[in-house]
Write an enzyme that holds these catalytic residues in place. Structure first.
Site, PDB file in Angstrom:
ATOM      1  N   PHE A   1       0.843  -1.198   0.000  1.00  0.00           N
ATOM      2  CA  PHE A   1       0.000   0.000   0.000  1.00  0.00           C
ATOM      3  C   PHE A   1       0.872   1.240   0.000  1.00  0.00           C
ATOM      4  O   PHE A   1       1.920   1.265   0.655  1.00  0.00           O
ATOM      5  CB  PHE A   1      -0.899   0.039   1.244  1.00  0.00           C
ATOM      6  CG  PHE A   1      -2.035  -0.940   1.196  1.00  0.00           C
ATOM      7  CD1 PHE A   1      -2.048  -2.056   2.020  1.00  0.00           C
ATOM      8  CD2 PHE A   1      -3.108  -0.753   0.332  1.00  0.00           C
ATOM      9  CE1 PHE A   1      -3.101  -2.956   1.993  1.00  0.00           C
ATOM     10  CE2 PHE A   1      -4.160  -1.644   0.289  1.00  0.00           C
ATOM     11  CZ  PHE A   1      -4.162  -2.754   1.122  1.00  0.00           C
ATOM     12  N   GLU A   2       0.445   2.301  -0.686  1.00  0.00           N
ATOM     13  CA  GLU A   2       1.314   3.473  -0.811  1.00  0.00           C
ATOM     14  C   GLU A   2       1.569   4.187   0.506  1.00  0.00           C
ATOM     15  O   GLU A   2       2.531   4.934   0.630  1.00  0.00           O
ATOM     16  CB  GLU A   2       0.737   4.465  -1.829  1.00  0.00           C
ATOM     17  CG  GLU A   2      -0.461   5.230  -1.351  1.00  0.00           C
ATOM     18  CD  GLU A   2      -1.390   5.582  -2.492  1.00  0.00           C
ATOM     19  OE1 GLU A   2      -1.817   4.675  -3.210  1.00  0.00           O
ATOM     20  OE2 GLU A   2      -1.686   6.776  -2.641  1.00  0.00           O
TER      21      GLU A   2
END
Lengths: 261, 189
Positions: A50-51
């Site tokens: 996930f960023e």
């Protein structure tokens, strides 16, 4: 006969494209649901990024609300921040990028930013790009999900947020300094598309059961390539798949939405 | 990072290139295209972390997002935290410090400071409250009727003397539920 909504078909189809033990950079919404479904069925060892900075979480507390919340991070192998997530993808560690979008064109360029002609005065402003622009250039293969609607599959999109194959010229992505190989599949509720090796144009690969190629073409402004050997039928989700999807999105925030005609 | 720009692999060839301040160049070492992202310098940064000591050394559990970068880039930083811990605890596990005290100008101990969103190790989102807020905003946006939004602002912001006053308007049962929904993620104090 199992009953399912269009968005459930998109989530299920996206999920079956993911390979076990590969790494996938996940965006919010449908991509998250599809990846969660894959983690609970055919790809239990799939590695999520996930960023916001979590790598390899096990999403056992349910669907995260955002990419940066507790549920998107629990039982990760490492949690740092955005810079670490982007370093991993820039270094080429990520196999799949899983994004959504508002519009897409023949070469897989995606618009997640706005509708209108003037950036400072858009008619509609979407929440893009977020991390999607980065995912589109650095992940090896990009999977794009969106419903099949004529207003989305356009000859010319209003804004290029995430580049696909640009204008189709062979060196477009290399000149852009891009790492990944580009858009790989486009997953919709009634069709699945790939991209032609030579021309980089969107190619129809599968059509949902009960629909014809013409049903698909009338929902697109441009005509995709059709392979000589014809198109296959999209596999349908089983009752077990629907049960899992509905457990993931308990309130139907994503899966119960309607498609515009 | 204290430098005027960083090179990234992004944006070139898209419309984003034309609406942002960045500049694409040919890398002098590899001859490939790379995009230069200019630094930004916010005047004020406001951040909430799980713990901080009185000097401003901050411990963040869960995703960092861009908190350390915001803290160091901003000219003036206000850190709120769930709990203030002694400097000795910070020095016992220096690796757990994500923001050094240089960056921080004010520290406030404010439990529930992230409410109504989540705080790793403490509480989950209050989805009901967020929905009420979003619906009020949507009603104004779609119909022009401002009453629900005004009502929200008055009740939860303007009529509250302090953040504690605001939190006292949230039912205790709800708060207990939010703590439970976090799943008691392990943290180190």
């Amino acid at each position: 006969m199992v009953d399912y909504t269009p968005y459930e078909m998109i989530a299920y189809t996206g999920s079956r494209l993911l390979e076990d033990k590969k790494t996938v950079f996940v965006g919010t919404g449908l991509p998250m649901i599809a990846t969660l479904h894959a983690q609970r069925t055919l790809a239990p060892n799939i590695i999520l990024l996930f960023e916001a900075g979590s790598l390899a979480p096990i999403l056992e507390l349910g669907l995260p609300i955002s990419v940066g919340d507790t549920r998107a991070g629990i039982k990760s192998c490492i949690i740092k921040g955005l810079c670490m997530a982007f370093e991993l993808s820039q270094r080429g560690f990520i196999d799949y990028g899983f994004i959504g979008g508002a519009e897409i064109d023949h070469y897989g360029n995606v618009n997640a930013t706005m509708i209108g002609e003037d950036y400072s005065h858009p008619i509609v402003r979407f929440p893009g790009s977020g991390g999607a622009g980065h995912m589109a250039v650095n992940c090896d293969r990009v999977i794009i999900t969106m419903p099949l609607e004529r207003r989305r599959f356009r000859k010319k999109i209003h804004f290029v947020t995430n580049i696909g194959y640009g204008d189709g010229s062979l060196s477009y992505r290399r000149h852009a300094g891009v790492l990944g190989s580009g858009p790989w599949m486009v997953v919709t509720d009634r069709a699945v598309f790939g991209f032609d090796e030579a021309t980089k144009k969107m190619t129809l690969l599968e059509v949902a059961p009960g629909y014809t190629v013409n049903d698909v073409l009338e929902r697109m402004e441009f005509k995709p390539m059709i392979p000589n050997e014809g198109v296959k039928t999209m596999p349908e989700p089983t009752a077990e798949d629907i049960k899992i999807l509905r457990e993931i999105d308990l309130e139907g925030l994503f899966l119960k939405r309607k498609i515009v005609k | 990072m204290g430098i005027p720009f960083i090179p990234v692999r992004d944006h070139v060839g898209s419309s984003m290139q034309y609406v942002n301040r960045g500049v694409p160049i040919k890398c002098p070492f590899t001859s490939e295209t790379v995009y230069l992202l200019p630094a930004c310098h916010p005047d004020v940064g406001i951040l909430h972390a799980q713990m901080a000591d009185a000097y401003g050394n901050c411990r963040i559990f869960g995703q960092l997002c861009t908190c350390p970068e915001i803290a160091l880039a901003a000219n003036y930083d206000i850190m709120t935290c769930e709990r203030i811990i002694p400097n000795e605890s910070v020095r016992k596990y220096p690796n757990l410090t994500e923001i050094p005290w240089f960056a921080v100008d004010a520290v406030v101990e404010q439990p529930w400071g992230a409410y109504p969103v989540s705080c790793w190790g403490f509480y989950w989102y209050d989805v009901e409250h967020l929905r009420m807020w979003v619906n009020a905003g949507n009603e104004f946006r779609k119909t022009g009727k401002i009453d629900p939004l005004e009502e929200y602002f008055n009740k939860y912001i303007f009529e509250c003397e302090s953040f504690d006053n605001f939190m006292s308007k949230i039912p205790y049962k709800r708060l207990r539920k939010l703590v439970e929904l976090d799943g008691h993620q392990p943290i180190i104090t």
